[in-house]
Design an enzyme around this catalytic site. Structure first.
Site, short mmCIF file in Angstrom:
data_model
loop_
_atom_site.label_atom_id
_atom_site.label_comp_id
_atom_site.label_asym_id
_atom_site.label_seq_id
_atom_site.Cartn_x
_atom_site.Cartn_y
_atom_site.Cartn_z
N GLN A 94 43.56 49.14 32.71
CA GLN A 94 44.86 48.44 32.52
C GLN A 94 45.11 47.03 32.71
O GLN A 94 46.23 46.47 32.41
CB GLN A 94 45.79 49.16 33.79
N VAL A 96 44.73 42.77 32.45
CA VAL A 96 44.71 42.13 31.19
C VAL A 96 43.95 40.90 31.48
O VAL A 96 43.91 40.04 30.48
CB VAL A 96 46.22 41.71 30.87
N HIS A 112 46.35 47.84 28.07
CA HIS A 112 47.46 47.24 28.25
C HIS A 112 47.60 45.77 27.71
O HIS A 112 48.29 44.74 28.16
CB HIS A 112 48.03 47.04 29.54
N CYS A 139 52.11 29.79 14.49
CA CYS A 139 51.22 30.97 14.13
C CYS A 139 50.21 30.36 12.95
O CYS A 139 50.84 29.74 12.16
CB CYS A 139 52.10 32.04 13.70
N GLY A 179 41.24 51.56 42.07
CA GLY A 179 42.20 50.52 42.28
C GLY A 179 43.45 50.49 41.29
O GLY A 179 43.95 49.42 41.00
N SER A 181 47.53 52.26 41.38
CA SER A 181 48.65 52.90 42.19
C SER A 181 49.00 54.16 41.52
O SER A 181 49.61 54.97 42.20
CB SER A 181 49.75 51.91 42.42
N GLU A 207 43.67 52.49 49.43
CA GLU A 207 44.54 53.47 50.51
C GLU A 207 44.83 54.55 49.54
O GLU A 207 44.82 54.76 48.24
CB GLU A 207 45.88 52.44 50.81
P1 NAD Z 1 48.98 48.37 41.02
O1 NAD Z 1 49.23 46.69 41.32
O2 NAD Z 1 50.31 49.04 40.75
O3 NAD Z 1 48.35 49.10 42.21
C1 NAD Z 1 47.14 48.50 42.72
C2 NAD Z 1 46.40 49.50 43.62
O4 NAD Z 1 45.06 48.88 43.93
C3 NAD Z 1 47.10 49.82 44.68
O5 NAD Z 1 47.15 51.33 44.87
C4 NAD Z 1 46.41 49.04 45.89
O6 NAD Z 1 46.13 49.97 47.09
C5 NAD Z 1 44.91 49.01 45.20
N1 NAD Z 1 44.17 47.97 45.74
C6 NAD Z 1 44.51 46.60 46.15
N2 NAD Z 1 43.54 46.03 46.58
C7 NAD Z 1 42.32 46.54 46.38
C8 NAD Z 1 41.12 46.43 46.69
N3 NAD Z 1 40.49 45.44 47.47
N4 NAD Z 1 40.18 47.40 46.32
C9 NAD Z 1 40.70 48.83 45.76
N5 NAD Z 1 42.02 48.99 45.51
C10 NAD Z 1 42.79 47.96 46.03
O7 NAD Z 1 48.07 48.29 39.76
P2 NAD Z 1 48.12 49.21 38.43
O8 NAD Z 1 48.28 50.69 38.95
O9 NAD Z 1 46.94 48.64 37.63
O10 NAD Z 1 49.29 48.72 37.50
C11 NAD Z 1 49.64 47.29 37.47
C12 NAD Z 1 50.18 46.97 36.21
O11 NAD Z 1 50.22 45.43 36.10
C13 NAD Z 1 48.99 47.24 35.09
O12 NAD Z 1 49.70 47.81 33.96
C14 NAD Z 1 48.49 45.91 34.77
O13 NAD Z 1 48.29 45.64 33.18
C15 NAD Z 1 49.28 44.91 35.32
N6 NAD Z 1 48.51 44.00 35.98
C16 NAD Z 1 47.20 43.47 35.81
C17 NAD Z 1 46.58 42.70 36.44
C18 NAD Z 1 45.14 42.33 36.18
O14 NAD Z 1 44.84 42.10 34.88
N7 NAD Z 1 44.26 41.79 36.92
C19 NAD Z 1 47.16 42.21 37.81
C20 NAD Z 1 48.37 42.80 38.03
C21 NAD Z 1 49.00 43.72 37.46
#
Ligand code: NAD
Length: 237
Positions: A94, A96, A112, A139, A179, A181, A207
């Site tokens: 998920q 990006v 995503h 573009c 990782g 939620s 968690e």
């Molecule tokens: P979320 O932020 O809703 O949930 C993150 C989950 O990861 C939580 O359950 C948390 O407890 C857990 N977590 C936090 N730190 C951790 C660690 N060190 N080890 C293991 N688990 C850990 O994320 P989601 O469910 O991916 O949904 C978020 C949406 O936002 C997605 O659609 C995504 O595209 C976008 N997003 C992407 C990024 C990225 O690309 N890195 C960052 C933020 C949001």
């Protein structure tokens, strides 16, 4: 699972990149990097205030391209598993960011979208992107400004690669969510789809979440992901 599986699907969320320095999306308060998601991650938000949305993703892209952000041991463990595993393995993210590909993952679907891509609103052509995007960006196909958007799936839009993902979920023996939620649909329902063919479902997270997987392993991704995938390759070790 005590035997080596034939077919594995892993789904990653923002939590796998947290230890690389990228903030997760805080579903509890609806904020992403202190912005309400409705402002920065919906088509309506983009229509209402394009400069704000461009700048939000410009900042995320600049951070991703900075020297501070690197894959962590969880990303590396998934790439290692893909290279050593003899069965079929699909990694769906998920996220990006590009940390999975930088770690060496190849059979990877970004459901995503990707921060390092942009899309033409007229032609739907997708282009690589490493610089900032704004209303003046021209573009490559239309040769006119104002037609480009981040190649990100916003809330209310259809995620990418759903046919391929559903086919893999229906065929897998084991589904592992890492990782995430479980607050963002349709990814939140993948474990139920995988169960239709009686796959074992596993959650690796910092968690507990509200989803009821067959197995739950809690801890930071950099620790639990390498350990879990090593025992999947070598169950008796
Ligand atoms: P979320 O932020 O809703 O949930 C993150 C989950 O990861 C939580 O359950 C948390 O407890 C857990 N977590 C936090 N730190 C951790 C660690 N060190 N080890 C293991 N688990 C850990 O994320 P989601 O469910 O991916 O949904 C978020 C949406 O936002 C997605 O659609 C995504 O595209 C976008 N997003 C992407 C990024 C990225 O690309 N890195 C960052 C933020 C949001």
């Amino acid at each position: 699972m005590n035997s080596i599986p034939q077919s594995v699907v892993a789904l990653t969320g923002a939590g796998i990149s947290a230890e690389s320095g990228i903030s997760t999306f805080r579903a509890a308060d609806g904020l992403w990097e202190n912005h309400p998601v409705v402002e920065v991650a919906t088509p309506e938000g983009f229509d209402c205030n394009p400069p704000l949305v461009y700048e939000f993703y410009n900042q995320r892209r600049r951070q991703l391209l900075s020297d501070e952000i690197k894959p962590n041991p969880a990303h590396t463990a998934l790439a290692k598993f893909e290279h050593e595993f003899n069965g079929s393995f699909l990694l769906v993210t998920q996220n990006v960011d590009n940390l999975h590909e930088r770690a060496g993952s190849q059979n990877l679907l970004h459901m995503h979208g990707e921060l390092l891509k942009m899309r033409c609103l007229n032609s739907e052509m997708v282009y690589d992107l490493r610089q900032d995007l704004n209303l003046d960006s021209e573009c490559k196909c239309c040769r006119s400004p104002g037609n480009l958007r981040p190649h990100i799936v916003w809330f209310g839009e259809m995620p990418f690669h759903m046919n391929e993902i559903n086919t893999a979920l229906e065929a897998c023996d084991i589904f592992i969510a890492i990782g995430t939620s479980g607050n963002v649909y349709p990814a939140s329902g993948f474990y139920q789809k995988a169960r239709i063919r009686k796959a074992t479902t596993v959650e690796l997270n910092l968690e507990a979440t509200d989803s009821s997987f067959d197995e739950h392993i809690y801890g930071p991704a950099s620790k639990v992901v390498p350990a879990y995938f090593e025992q999947l390759l070598r169950p008796s070790s």
